[in-house]
Design a protein around this motif. Structure first.
Motif, short mmCIF file in Angstrom:
data_model
loop_
_atom_site.label_atom_id
_atom_site.label_comp_id
_atom_site.label_asym_id
_atom_site.label_seq_id
_atom_site.Cartn_x
_atom_site.Cartn_y
_atom_site.Cartn_z
N LEU A 37 0.84 -1.19 0.00
CA LEU A 37 0.00 0.00 0.00
C LEU A 37 0.88 1.25 0.00
CD1 LEU A 37 -3.07 0.64 0.11
CD2 LEU A 37 -2.80 0.94 2.58
N VAL A 38 0.72 2.07 -1.03
CA VAL A 38 1.52 3.28 -1.18
C VAL A 38 0.87 4.46 -0.46
CG1 VAL A 38 2.48 4.93 -2.85
CG2 VAL A 38 2.41 2.48 -3.39
N CYS A 39 -0.44 4.60 -0.60
CA CYS A 39 -1.18 5.64 0.10
C CYS A 39 -2.60 5.16 0.28
CB CYS A 39 -1.13 6.98 -0.65
SG CYS A 39 -1.87 6.97 -2.29
N ILE A 71 -6.78 2.07 -6.47
CA ILE A 71 -6.08 1.67 -7.69
C ILE A 71 -5.14 0.53 -7.32
CG2 ILE A 71 -4.46 2.35 -9.49
CD1 ILE A 71 -5.43 5.25 -9.09
N VAL A 72 -5.24 -0.56 -8.05
CA VAL A 72 -4.29 -1.67 -7.90
C VAL A 72 -3.44 -1.69 -9.15
CG1 VAL A 72 -4.00 -4.17 -7.71
CG2 VAL A 72 -5.78 -3.01 -6.39
N ALA A 73 -2.15 -1.42 -9.00
CA ALA A 73 -1.23 -1.31 -10.13
C ALA A 73 -0.16 -2.39 -10.04
CB ALA A 73 -0.58 0.07 -10.16
N HIS A 74 0.35 -2.78 -11.19
CA HIS A 74 1.46 -3.74 -11.20
C HIS A 74 2.77 -3.02 -10.90
CE1 HIS A 74 3.95 -7.10 -12.10
NE2 HIS A 74 4.40 -6.62 -13.25
N SER A 90 6.39 15.05 -10.61
CA SER A 90 5.38 14.25 -11.33
C SER A 90 4.76 13.19 -10.42
CB SER A 90 6.00 13.61 -12.57
OG SER A 90 7.09 12.78 -12.24
N LYS A 91 5.59 12.47 -9.69
CA LYS A 91 5.05 11.41 -8.83
C LYS A 91 4.42 11.99 -7.57
CE LYS A 91 7.84 7.66 -10.65
NZ LYS A 91 8.64 6.46 -10.36
N GLY A 92 5.05 13.02 -7.04
CA GLY A 92 4.46 13.67 -5.87
C GLY A 92 3.09 14.23 -6.15
N SER A 93 2.91 14.79 -7.35
CA SER A 93 1.60 15.34 -7.70
C SER A 93 0.53 14.26 -7.73
CB SER A 93 1.66 16.06 -9.05
OG SER A 93 1.88 15.13 -10.12
N LEU A 94 0.91 13.04 -8.16
CA LEU A 94 -0.06 11.93 -8.16
C LEU A 94 -0.42 11.53 -6.74
CD1 LEU A 94 1.25 9.62 -11.03
CD2 LEU A 94 -0.64 11.25 -11.10
N VAL A 95 0.58 11.47 -5.86
CA VAL A 95 0.31 11.11 -4.46
C VAL A 95 -0.64 12.13 -3.83
CG1 VAL A 95 1.33 10.86 -2.17
CG2 VAL A 95 2.49 9.88 -4.15
N GLY A 102 -9.25 10.84 -2.00
CA GLY A 102 -9.62 9.66 -1.24
C GLY A 102 -9.42 8.36 -2.00
N VAL A 103 -8.36 8.31 -2.81
CA VAL A 103 -8.06 7.11 -3.60
C VAL A 103 -6.79 6.46 -3.05
CG1 VAL A 103 -7.48 6.22 -5.89
CG2 VAL A 103 -9.13 8.09 -5.66
N ALA A 104 -6.88 5.20 -2.69
CA ALA A 104 -5.72 4.45 -2.22
C ALA A 104 -5.00 3.84 -3.41
CB ALA A 104 -6.14 3.38 -1.23
N LEU A 105 -3.71 3.55 -3.22
CA LEU A 105 -2.91 2.90 -4.27
C LEU A 105 -2.18 1.71 -3.67
CD1 LEU A 105 -1.52 2.70 -7.07
CD2 LEU A 105 0.20 4.32 -6.21
N PHE A 106 -2.34 0.56 -4.32
CA PHE A 106 -1.65 -0.67 -3.92
C PHE A 106 -0.89 -1.20 -5.12
CE2 PHE A 106 -1.25 -5.26 -3.52
CZ PHE A 106 -0.84 -5.43 -2.21
#
Length: 281
Positions: A37-39, A71-74, A90-95, A102-106
């Protein structure tokens, strides 16, 4: 489609994570990898999930359009060590965007590559191959490991096999390309979803007729083809296309977590998007 009654409660992020960890154990990940889990809050409820290869702006857009909470990403978003995620990167803006919405990323990366079934099983199934064993097992006799060795139900000429691979996978601007004798019959095949260039010697030693993977480099491929007989023949794909079939496999896993709607991303996030003749993907 939800796996349970429509009246059952939506699972928490933690429930979906538990299902994914069971299917793709984190201990299978390579030591350099960044999975999990990233966020997002593990306690938050999830009624809609997007599965994709790449956590990039296009797939975050897609998740928000769908109203997904996870979001479940490879591929990992933050594979390299970082000391911050400022919103002007670029990546910080996505986080920041995912947290605000309210979207989690795994992310399930090399653990999904090595699991059984995993990324290369999904690639083999899409092509119509019957998997026999890993190309690079974790230990002798294990059904987990990187890549797969598989067989076609019936032998077919290499040119027809390349067409088979192209028809099985989503279209990209570079497409699918082969190197070998077009008329040579193909029966045994090694596949490796993602960058399988480092396993070319392993596929050769396995004695397979063809090797299907992404990111094959010019010199290793050329030197291989200079060998007498040039076995295996090579089939090159884009990285994204080779791993996209896994999204459907992961969607089935997520569906087991409870009453959750799962969508597989339809947006091509392959970076190569323009051909020399001016066409675009």
């Amino acid at each position: 489609m939800p796996a349970t009654s429509p009246n059952s409660p939506a699972p928490a992020v933690a429930d979906v994570v538990a299902a994914l960890d069971t299917a793709y154990p984190r201990e299978l990940a390579e030591s350099w990898d960044a999975v999990g889990l990233v966020c997002g809050d593990p306690a938050d409820r999830v009624d809609r999930v997007l599965v994709c290869v790449d956590p990039v702006a296009a797939t975050v857009d897609e998740a928000l359009e769908l109203g997904a909470q996870l979001i479940v990403a490879h591929h990992p978003l933050l594979l390299r060590g970082v000391h911050g995620v400022p919103a002007d990167t670029s990546k910080g803006s996505l986080v920041h965007r995912m947290i605000r919405e309210g979207v989690a990323l795994f992310c399930a990366h090399t653990n999904a590559d090595s699991a059984s079934p995993g990324v290369s099983d999904a690639l083999a199934a899409a092509i119509g191959l019957d998997v026999q064993r890993p190309l690079v097992p974790h230990v002798d006799g294990a059904d987990t490991g990187l890549g797969r060795i598989a067989v076609l139900p019936e032998p077919e000429p290499f040119a027809a096999f390349v067409d088979r691979v192209g028809a099985a996978l989503p279209a990209t601007a570079p497409g699918v390309y082969g190197a070998g004798d077009a008329d040579r019959l193909i029966r045994t095949v090694a596949v490796s979803g993602g960058a399988g260039d480092g396993f070319l010697d392993t596929a050769t030693a396995a004695g397979v007729d063809a090797y299907v993977t992404a990111d094959l480099r010019h010199h290793p491929a050329g030197e291989h083809l200079e060998q007498p007989g040039a076995v295996p023949a090579l089939v090159g794909l884009t990285h994204w296309a080779s791993e996209w079939p896994w999204c459907g496999q992961a969607a089935d896993v997520i569906g087991q977590a409870g009453n959750v709607e799962v969508h597989v991303s339809t947006r091509c996030t392959d970076p190569w998007n323009v051909r020399a003749n001016g066409s675009t993907k």
